[in-house]
Enzyme design. Structure first.
Site, short mmCIF file in Angstrom:
data_model
loop_
_atom_site.label_atom_id
_atom_site.label_comp_id
_atom_site.label_asym_id
_atom_site.label_seq_id
_atom_site.Cartn_x
_atom_site.Cartn_y
_atom_site.Cartn_z
N GLU A 86 0.87 -1.17 0.00
CA GLU A 86 0.00 0.00 0.00
C GLU A 86 0.90 1.22 0.00
O GLU A 86 1.48 1.59 1.03
CB GLU A 86 -0.93 -0.02 1.22
CG GLU A 86 -1.90 -1.19 1.25
CD GLU A 86 -2.90 -1.15 0.11
OE1 GLU A 86 -3.05 -0.10 -0.54
OE2 GLU A 86 -3.54 -2.18 -0.16
N CYS A 137 -2.08 9.20 2.67
CA CYS A 137 -1.66 8.64 1.38
C CYS A 137 -2.66 8.92 0.26
O CYS A 137 -2.28 8.96 -0.91
CB CYS A 137 -1.40 7.14 1.50
SG CYS A 137 -2.83 6.19 2.07
#
Length: 456
Positions: A210, A244
């Site tokens: 990720e 993110c």
């Protein structure tokens, strides 16, 4: 002192003895995890305040509350997820039963980052536990208070042969990656993700990465500008931009640019006050290195709003940069901070073309009312996931898998996707012994004719 190698070996023995496999154990473990968080909730608030100056509201909505929802959703559906999945069979397999068994991988490693130090450590672990794995969690050394608290909570709640936290610096990560795990789940930068994948390849260990990237927010001329501004400001400056999937830059139609910028400045003041550096609930930058890195972007373009910073508190105001070009330093890597560059376009096709030339982002946000254009953006641009007329809200739906593509990562999690990520899909065919169809065996002319008819 127990070494990392011994910890992994003890977890492997624990797993191989069948201690994690049954439904009741998994259910009880998830319930224990939730009780642990409930019991130590005030300590969690204190740790997140210490590491990032997060307010209770932000700590609950983006970390603790998210975990409660994830655990509850998993508990509600776990029994059904664990059931073998029946599949159909072709006529050539008449008499067979075919199904998929969801098998745990074994001993899993979760390496988590500092920006959401509790949520991003435990959300993957929830999936690993639900799938029947043992778990080693390596939290970020940059969020020291949360890392220490997490280690303490887990130690008091679980047998370390089942679930444990290993703290340490960069060298600890390196030593962990030298071990043979059955699954590795990493959240962090693309640069480090490549190192993790390279190390995992030594043992052919499957990975979920990720990562991140420059996630655009496209604002078209027919967008609800006031609402777009409000949702972009919220998505960008939550956690001081250290998210993110935060909008990394705004790409706005030139006809509505002025109106959007004016509205964004209004909402920055509304959310964080006229002097955000004096707001006791405004999030700080994690450390001095990142603080200086982000400050370096403020020389690009024209400073339209914000720009003030305080080194002692590691705070940087929500900042908007105008007159930015694709060549500026702020457009070369993920910002991961409260700086929002703004670029403009004359038609959406131009915007799509430019974005398609960049690395595939983790998220993309499009603001506009035309359904056909919405679909064109979704179809022609590759990105991990995103929202139409909103930002980052897609993360909160456990039915939607979350993950990147290309440079922004591989693999998915949240909800059932977490369970599937930490499960090997084992295919099983159960054959009948009541009869035996002869056509598959050699030496039969009739069999050859039958096969040609069936498999033509």
């Amino acid at each position: 002192m127990t070494t990392i190698k011994q910890i992994v070996e003890e977890q492997r023995a624990f797993y191989q003895n069948g201690n994690t496999r049954d439904y009741q154990t998994r259910k009880a473990s998830l319930e224990s995890l939730k009780r642990m968080l409930k019991k130590h909730e005030k300590e969690v608030y204190h740790a997140l305040r210490s590491d990032l100056n997060k307010s209770e509201h932000e700590a609950y909505t983006t970390e603790i509350g998210f975990l409660y929802s994830e655990i509850d959703f998993t508990l509600k559906n776990l029994m059904n997820w664990m059931e073998p999945t029946k599949v159909t069979a072709p006529i050539t397999h008449k008499g067979t039963k075919n199904y998929i068994v969801h098998e745990p991988y074994g001993v899993s490693l979760v390496i988590s980052p500092w920006n959401y130090p509790l949520q991003l450590a435990l959300a993957p672990a929830i999936g690993a536990i639900a799938a029947g794995n043992c778990v080693v969690i390596k939290p970020s050394e940059h969020a020291r208070a949360t890392s220490s608290l997490l280690a303490s909570m887990i130690k008091r709640t679980f047998d370390p042969s089942y679930i444990t936290v290993i703290e340490g610096e960069k060298e600890t990560n390196q030593e962990l990656l030298r071990q043979r795990f059955d699954y590795i789940f990493f959240t962090g930068s693309t640069e480090v993700g490549k190192i993790v994948m390279k190390q995992a390849s030594t043992h052919l260990t499957p990975v979920t990465l990720e990562l991140g990237g420059k996630s655009p927010a496209i604002v078209d001329k027919d967008a609800n500008i006031n609402l777009a501004a409000k949702r972009i400001v919220w998505g960008k400056f939550t956690n001081a931009g250290q998210t993110c999937v935060a909008p990394d830059y705004v790409y706005v139609h030139e006809k509505v640019k002025f109106k959007l910028l004016k509205a964004m400045k209004k909402y920055i003041k509304s959310f964080y006050g006229k002097e955000p550096l004096n707001n006791p609930d405004y999030t700080k930058i994690i450390n001095e290195r990142h603080f200086e890195r982000i400050l370096g972007y403020l020389t690009d373009g024209t400073l339209l709003h914000g720009g003030n910073a305080e080194k002692q508190s590691l705070m940087i105001e929500p900042t908007i940069l105008d007159k930015i070009s694709w060549e500026d330093s702020v457009m070369q890597e993920e910002i991961f901070g409260p700086v929002l560059p703004v670029l403009s376009f004359t038609n959406v096709e131009e915007a799509v073309e430019m974005i398609s030339k960049q690395e595939k982002p983790l998220a993309l946000y499009y603001f506009g009312e035309n359904i056909k254009t919405q679909e064109q953006v979704i179809q022609y641009l590759s990105f991990g996931g995103g929202s139409i007329n909103d930002t980052i809200f897609h993360l909160a739906n456990p039915h939607l898998p979350f993950g990147g593509v290309g440079n922004s990562g591989m693999g998915q999690y949240h909800g059932q996707s977490s369970f599937k990520t930490f499960s090997h899909q084992k295919s099983i065919l159960k054959q009948s012994t009541k009869f035996d169809v002869p056509f598959r065996y050699p030496g039969s002319k009739l069999g050859k004719a039958v096969i040609k008819r069936i498999m033509k």
